[in-house]
Design a protein around this motif. Structure first.
Motif, mmCIF file in Angstrom:
data_model
loop_
_atom_site.group_PDB
_atom_site.id
_atom_site.type_symbol
_atom_site.label_atom_id
_atom_site.label_comp_id
_atom_site.label_asym_id
_atom_site.label_seq_id
_atom_site.Cartn_x
_atom_site.Cartn_y
_atom_site.Cartn_z
ATOM 1 N N SER A 1 1.888 1.250 -1.329
ATOM 2 C CA SER A 1 3.118 0.484 -1.259
ATOM 3 C C SER A 1 3.869 0.689 -2.568
ATOM 4 C CB SER A 1 2.793 -0.991 -1.036
ATOM 5 O OG SER A 1 3.960 -1.700 -0.748
ATOM 6 N N LEU B 1 7.578 0.028 -4.806
ATOM 7 C CA LEU B 1 8.895 -0.570 -4.986
ATOM 8 C C LEU B 1 9.699 0.416 -5.801
ATOM 9 C CD1 LEU B 1 8.175 -4.318 -5.817
ATOM 10 C CD2 LEU B 1 8.868 -3.320 -3.642
ATOM 11 N N SER C 1 10.489 2.984 5.072
ATOM 12 C CA SER C 1 11.295 2.545 3.945
ATOM 13 C C SER C 1 12.234 1.445 4.413
ATOM 14 C CB SER C 1 12.105 3.736 3.422
ATOM 15 O OG SER C 1 13.008 3.341 2.440
ATOM 16 N N THR D 1 14.055 -5.013 0.503
ATOM 17 C CA THR D 1 13.183 -6.111 0.100
ATOM 18 C C THR D 1 14.038 -7.352 -0.108
ATOM 19 O OG1 THR D 1 13.393 -5.707 -2.277
ATOM 20 C CG2 THR D 1 11.650 -4.501 -1.126
ATOM 21 N N ARG E 1 11.365 -1.004 -0.557
ATOM 22 C CA ARG E 1 9.914 -0.889 -0.443
ATOM 23 C C ARG E 1 9.609 0.312 0.448
ATOM 24 N NH1 ARG E 1 5.897 -5.496 -0.434
ATOM 25 N NH2 ARG E 1 3.911 -4.490 0.005
ATOM 26 N N THR F 1 6.391 2.270 2.242
ATOM 27 C CA THR F 1 4.981 2.204 2.603
ATOM 28 C C THR F 1 4.575 3.570 3.121
ATOM 29 O OG1 THR F 1 5.253 -0.124 3.200
ATOM 30 C CG2 THR F 1 3.245 0.966 3.965
#
Length: 188
Positions: A15, A17, A44, A47, A54, A56
């Motif tokens: 994960s 940011l 994507s 947030t 974010r 993943t």
């Protein structure tokens, strides 16, 4: 004492940011490509913080490989935080829409019953098709897809894996680590 890593290949979830800037997703994906790592799933989205996205990523590899790629991601300028999510301490889900042949009443009834058993939704109906939407873990989604395959899947769209940590833990917890990631990035 030298740290030993598990060499068994399995799915790992990263994960990240990142700053919400044009090309950041491409930049992260290119890093995996350059290292020869295959991305199994990438998602994507925004947030709760403006200007922060974010990402993943699910990859198949061993522990050493995942730690190395996480370290490489941390070096990218737009990356703020990288966390390897543990399967036991995170919630991982995916979404799928499956369009299935349902040419007669019996087929439609069976598909609807299956959707109900899996807590899926029928989101579109036509004379010859039903479209089922399911949200859940990968095994639940795969099980429904396998059953619907008997009717004839005409089309399917799936998201990648979305993941978040359980309980009070969050990606924002590693304040010290976040400062370490950013050290030197602002000097450029």
């Amino acid at each position: 004492m030298k740290k030993t890593f598990d060499t068994e290949k399995k799915l790992y979830t990263l994960s990240l940011l990142v700053q919400d800037i044009p090309g950041v997703l491409s930049q992260v994906a290119r890093l995996f490509s350059r290292k020869g790592y295959n991305i199994e799933s990438i998602v994507s989205g925004e947030t709760s913080q403006p200007g922060v996205t974010r990402i993943t990523i699910v990859i198949l590899g061993d522990e050493l490989m995942v730690n190395q790629i996480a370290a490489q991601c941390r070096k990218l300028i737009p990356v703020m935080v990288v966390k390897i999510l543990d399967e036991e301490t995170s919630i991982q889900r995916e979404f799928a829409m499956i369009k299935v042949k349902a040419v007669d009443r019996n087929a439609r009834d069976e598909v609807i019953q299956m959707a109900n058993i899996f807590r899926a939704n029928i989101i579109d109906v036509s004379r010859e098709t039903l479209t089922v939407a399911i949200f859940g873990d990968k095994s639940k989604t795969s099980a429904l897809i396998d059953l619907l395959d008997d009717f004839g899947i005409l089309e399917m769209a799936k998201t990648g894996t979305l993941a978040i940590e359980r309980g009070r833990s969050s990606i924002y917890d590693d304040n010290k680590l976040r400062e370490e990631y950013n050290y030197g990035k602002n000097v450029l």
